[in-house]
Design a protein around this motif. Structure first.
Motif, PDB file in Angstrom:
ATOM      1  N   THR A  45      -3.905  -0.269   7.414  1.00 32.68           N
ATOM      2  CA  THR A  45      -3.608  -1.167   6.185  1.00 32.68           C
ATOM      3  C   THR A  45      -2.378  -1.013   5.810  1.00 32.68           C
ATOM      4  O   THR A  45      -1.544  -0.521   5.012  1.00 32.68           O
TER       5      THR A  45
ATOM      6  N   ALA B 197      -9.731   1.240  -5.438  1.00 27.78           N
ATOM      7  CA  ALA B 197     -10.839   2.582  -4.159  1.00 27.78           C
ATOM      8  C   ALA B 197     -10.826   1.806  -2.955  1.00 27.78           C
ATOM      9  O   ALA B 197     -10.755   2.183  -1.941  1.00 27.78           O
ATOM     10  N   GLN B 198     -11.581   0.588  -3.261  1.00 26.95           N
ATOM     11  CA  GLN B 198     -11.886  -0.199  -2.082  1.00 26.95           C
ATOM     12  C   GLN B 198     -10.877  -0.955  -1.126  1.00 26.95           C
ATOM     13  O   GLN B 198     -10.144  -1.390  -2.229  1.00 26.95           O
ATOM     14  N   THR B 199     -10.380  -1.029  -0.004  1.00 27.65           N
ATOM     15  CA  THR B 199      -9.589  -1.608  -0.125  1.00 27.65           C
ATOM     16  C   THR B 199      -9.660  -3.595  -0.511  1.00 27.65           C
ATOM     17  O   THR B 199     -10.856  -3.991  -0.184  1.00 27.65           O
TER      18      THR B 199
ATOM     19  N   LYS C 255      -5.113   5.556   5.957  1.00 19.88           N
ATOM     20  CA  LYS C 255      -4.789   4.508   6.722  1.00 19.88           C
ATOM     21  C   LYS C 255      -4.415   3.156   6.173  1.00 19.88           C
ATOM     22  O   LYS C 255      -4.428   1.683   5.936  1.00 19.88           O
ATOM     23  N   VAL C 256      -3.689   3.946   5.219  1.00 26.24           N
ATOM     24  CA  VAL C 256      -2.958   2.959   4.289  1.00 26.24           C
ATOM     25  C   VAL C 256      -1.212   2.889   4.470  1.00 26.24           C
ATOM     26  O   VAL C 256      -0.513   4.214   4.637  1.00 26.24           O
TER      27      VAL C 256
ATOM     28  N   SER D 205      -1.845   8.545  -0.920  1.00 31.09           N
ATOM     29  CA  SER D 205      -2.247   9.264  -0.097  1.00 31.09           C
ATOM     30  C   SER D 205      -2.786   8.688   1.218  1.00 31.09           C
ATOM     31  O   SER D 205      -3.084   9.546   1.840  1.00 31.09           O
ATOM     32  N   ASP D 206      -3.358   8.050   1.198  1.00 29.76           N
ATOM     33  CA  ASP D 206      -4.722   7.284   1.971  1.00 29.76           C
ATOM     34  C   ASP D 206      -3.971   6.942   3.102  1.00 29.76           C
ATOM     35  O   ASP D 206      -2.859   6.249   3.471  1.00 29.76           O
TER      36      ASP D 206
ATOM     37  N   LYS E 157      -2.870   4.526  -6.526  1.00 31.80           N
ATOM     38  CA  LYS E 157      -4.374   5.166  -6.574  1.00 31.80           C
ATOM     39  C   LYS E 157      -4.387   5.505  -5.150  1.00 31.80           C
ATOM     40  O   LYS E 157      -5.113   6.718  -4.561  1.00 31.80           O
ATOM     41  N   ASN E 158      -3.727   4.647  -4.195  1.00 28.47           N
ATOM     42  CA  ASN E 158      -4.165   4.594  -2.589  1.00 28.47           C
ATOM     43  C   ASN E 158      -3.082   4.778  -1.790  1.00 28.47           C
ATOM     44  O   ASN E 158      -2.837   4.823  -0.583  1.00 28.47           O
TER      45      ASN E 158
ATOM     46  N   TRP F  99      -3.677  -0.807  -7.610  1.00 22.12           N
ATOM     47  CA  TRP F  99      -4.955  -0.208  -6.402  1.00 22.12           C
ATOM     48  C   TRP F  99      -3.836   0.387  -5.792  1.00 22.12           C
ATOM     49  O   TRP F  99      -4.295   1.834  -5.614  1.00 22.12           O
ATOM     50  N   LEU F 100      -2.583   0.208  -5.245  1.00 24.70           N
ATOM     51  CA  LEU F 100      -1.115   0.213  -4.680  1.00 24.70           C
ATOM     52  C   LEU F 100      -1.305   2.055  -4.659  1.00 24.70           C
ATOM     53  O   LEU F 100      -1.519   3.286  -4.166  1.00 24.70           O
TER      54      LEU F 100
END
Lengths: 308, 420
Positions: free
Chosen positions: A102, A23-25, A44-45, A41-42, A38-39, A35-36
């Motif tokens: 990111t 969850a942390q970049t 900033k990604v 919908s972020d 889980k992220n 990792w991807l």
């Protein structure tokens, strides 16, 4: 086969445990599928697919990913050059990318064109550029989901400057290295058959050179040696050893080339982003050097163009 | 065993189904209708199980393209055979007897496919005006070569008795003409390669590639295409509607033995077209034939050089492949096997000994089919069906040329007594 997949599963678990907190970049230039996923919908990604096979993105891509077409989006379609400042700015605005976004790039063919994308993004001053380790192939092999709908994103208002010329080698830089005016190490990342001059280009390639062989003094380390069986990039320690054994380290600046500059982007990424060496990608590559009149060429195989 | 004999209705259908062959070839049709239906059913079912098992093995080995191609090819083969989805025979039913039902099947396939493609396009390329074309849809250049290719293809259909896809499913029915027509098609492809560079450089290179949604949007294309199809349907039925006799039989026999209504076959073809485009590639039956022909041409030295610009165009474009099976190859193989299974269970597998007339008409017609499919970048399935579904102007132009070619060839051929 069962044993192999069990082994892979165990290895993955071990890597997963040893990896950074999720969850942390991630700090490094690579992200993994776990990792991807889980992220996704972020806001900033931003996930960007750069594949060469037409229809691949449309029939299924990583959810929320945006499509970038190498042949038209990342190059100048009239002159042989990378996309102009104006063109690339339009593209990143449309993709909703800001300076602090990111950007995770991935694609088919072992991320070759995704790595080209990373090189262009870096050249235009974007810092948070990462590759999905293993690309499409690994994402699929890990049974992660694909989506065929295109997510709409709000455009950004980012402004970009001229590209950083320090990441790019021109023909003159290569000539300087050949004539020892500079101390750069030239790395030819093509297959041994292309390097030796046995073939002019890989089978099925359109862009040909009328001479076979390699740039004098170039060291041949095929790009594929930097990746594992599953398409992921080898660990930094392994990479360091592998390139050091070929005489490539951080003591001298490096120029990488291939045929049209896409596979060499892969090695550029490995050497510059993972190992932190000073590397320029020579995107003119063999189709420029090997076609230039009067330049020295080493052709071990002795292949003659058009001759029988 | 006597109870397995075909009913009079079956015979009426069988007559229509085999009309192009029986009309020209008395031959010795060895109908396999004498084989008990249970045995036929088991043989056909076993073949389909083998295809399904193969598809499953491919799926397990992470070959989704091959696996799906096999399944879609099988479904396509069954539908073509059961509903007699044959462009030529359907056209001739209307041309000779004013019966438009077969052609309605083709119109239904187009209508369903047009809607299906629009659904897919909307997700893949939300803005059709951007100047980008949807990936690998059969949207070809509209040059003078296209109508000429269509006319040649139509003439080839009239002479050989079918288009390429119908010859493939006829292969499964034991047709005596189909093997010769397919050999002719390969020869025609090689002639196409030999003429390609001249045609490309003088005609095709500057020709416009017109994708209708780019100009009038998805909604505009949908409305215009469907109105066009409706107008064609009205025009075809101007001679008065023919009433279909309802088939009175058990549901199983309706499915396994009787011919399916053409519009149902057409609707299924439309759905297969959409699913194939969504998951693998647009429907087409000549890519594999073309790449094999290109291999032959290159081995024999007939056409070794580079085919200018071919790789930049959309359609059933032939690329040189290695020896492995391509998606299109799996599709074609499954089509033939499944159409055999469908024909065998219904007693429509009737292998014949070819007559000299069948052989020569097959080869001559096949050459025209092959040349037309190579230079037109596809056949009635690829350029016409998949092209029109995709909103390509090239599909409509090719369609007009193909049907004109059939009509002209039939008229001239009958006048000089060469065609029945």
């Amino acid at each position: 086969m069962k044993r192999a997949s069990l082994f892979t599963a165990v290895t993955l678990t071990v890597i997963g445990l040893a990896g950074p907190t999720l969850a942390q970049t991630p700090k490094g230039p690579l992200v993994n599928g776990e990792w991807l996923e889980k992220n996704l919908s972020d806001p900033k990604v931003r996930v960007v697919e750069v594949s060469v096979e037409p229809g691949l993105f449309e029939r299924g891509h990583i959810p929320n990913a945006q499509n970038v077409v190498w042949h038209t989006d990342l190059v100048d379609t009239v002159r042989r050059d990378i996309a102009t400042k104006e063109k690339f700015q339009d593209l990143v605005r449309k993709l909703g990318i800001d300076k602090d976004t990111t950007v995770v790039l991935y694609g088919d063919n072992n991320n070759w064109f995704a790595a080209w994308g990373a090189w262009i993004f870096k050249s235009y001053g974007f810092d948070n550029i990462k590759l999905l380790d293993g690309g499409r192939k690994k994402w699929e092999a890990d049974k992660r989901p694909f989506d065929s709908r295109v997510a709409s994103v709000a455009p950004s208002q980012v402004s970009i400057g001229e590209p950083n010329s320090k990441l790019r080698a021109r023909l003159s830089d290569v000539n300087d290295a050949v004539s020892k005016k500079s101390n750069a190490t030239i790395v030819d990342i093509r297959s041994p058959d292309e390097y030796s001059g046995k073939v002019f280009a890989p089978p099925g390639s359109q862009e040909l050179s009328v001479r076979a062989g390699h740039v004098p003094g170039a060291i041949n380390v095929p790009w594929v040696r930097a990746v594992n069986e599953d398409g992921t990039i080898k660990s930094a320690d392994e990479l360091k050893k592998l390139y050091a054994a070929a005489g490539i380290d951080d003591s001298k600046p490096i120029i990488v080339y291939c045929r049209i500059g896409e596979r060499s982007s892969h090695t550029w990424f490995v050497l510059s982003q993972i190992l932190g060496y000073d590397v320029r990608n020579y995107d003119g590559s063999w189709t420029e050097y090997g076609n230039t009149v009067g330049l020295p060429v080493v052709n071990v195989a002795g292949t003659v163009w058009g001759g029988k | 065993m006597a109870s397995e004999a075909l009913t009079s209705q079956d015979k009426a259908y069988a007559h229509r189904i085999d009309a192009p062959q029986t009309a020209t070839a008395p031959g010795s049709p060895a109908s396999f209708a004498f084989v008990p239906s249970l045995v036929r059913l088991l043989v056909s079912a076993a073949l389909l199980v083998v295809l399904a098992a193969l598809a499953y093995v491919l799926h397990l080995n992470r070959q989704p393209g091959l696996s799906l191609s096999l399944l879609l090819g099988a479904a396509f083969g069954i539908v073509l055979q059961r509903s007699r989805f044959c462009f030529f025979c359907n056209f001739r039913d209307w041309f000779d007897r004013g019966d438009p039902r077969g052609l309605f099947g083709i119109l239904v396939a187009l209508a369903v496919g047009i809607v299906g493609y629009a659904v897919v396009f909307g997700a893949w390329l939300p803005d059709p005006s951007s100047g980008r074309l949807p990936p690998d849809a059969f949207i070809g250049p509209v040059s003078l070569v296209l109508p000429v290719a269509g006319l040649a293809f139509g003439a080839g259909m009239a002479i050989s008795g079918s288009c390429v896809s119908a010859h493939l499913y006829r292969l499964g029915e034991g047709s005596a003409t189909a093997p010769f027509a397919l050999i002719g098609t390969v020869i025609g492809f090689i002639l196409g390669f030999m003429s390609w560079n001249t045609l490309y450089l003088t005609q095709i290179v500057g020709a416009p590639i017109v994708w209708l949604p780019h100009w009038v949007g998805y909604a505009g294309t949908l409305v215009a295409s469907l109105i066009m199809l409706a107008l064609v349907a009205l025009w075809l039925s101007r001679g008065g509607q023919q009433r279909s006799q309802p088939v009175d039989d058990t549901p199983w026999r309706k499915i396994l033995i009787h011919r399916w209504p053409a519009w149902i076959g057409g609707a299924i073809v439309g759905v297969i077209g959409m699913v194939a485009y969504l998951r693998v590639a647009p429907l087409g039956v000549t890519a594999e034939i073309g790449s094999r022909a290109r291999q032959i041409a290159s081995v024999t030295g007939l056409s070794t050089g580079r085919l200018e610009g071919l790789d930049t165009l959309r359609g059933c474009v032939t690329v040189i492949r290695d020896g492995l099976v391509s998606n299109n190859g799996a599709f074609i193989a499954a089509l033939v096997v499944a159409s055999f299974a469908a024909a065998f269970v219904s007693g429509q597998f009737k292998p014949e000994r070819p007559t000299a007339g069948q052989a020569s008409r097959g080869v001559i017609g096949g050459i025209l089919l092959g040349w037309g499919a190579m230079t037109g970048l596809g056949c009635t399935i690829g350029t016409l069906l998949s092209g029109i579904m995709a909103g390509a102007l090239s599909g409509w132009v090719f369609a007009v040329a193909v049907f004109t070619g059939i009509a002209a060839t039939l008229l001239v051929g009958r006048r000089i007594g060469a065609l029945g």
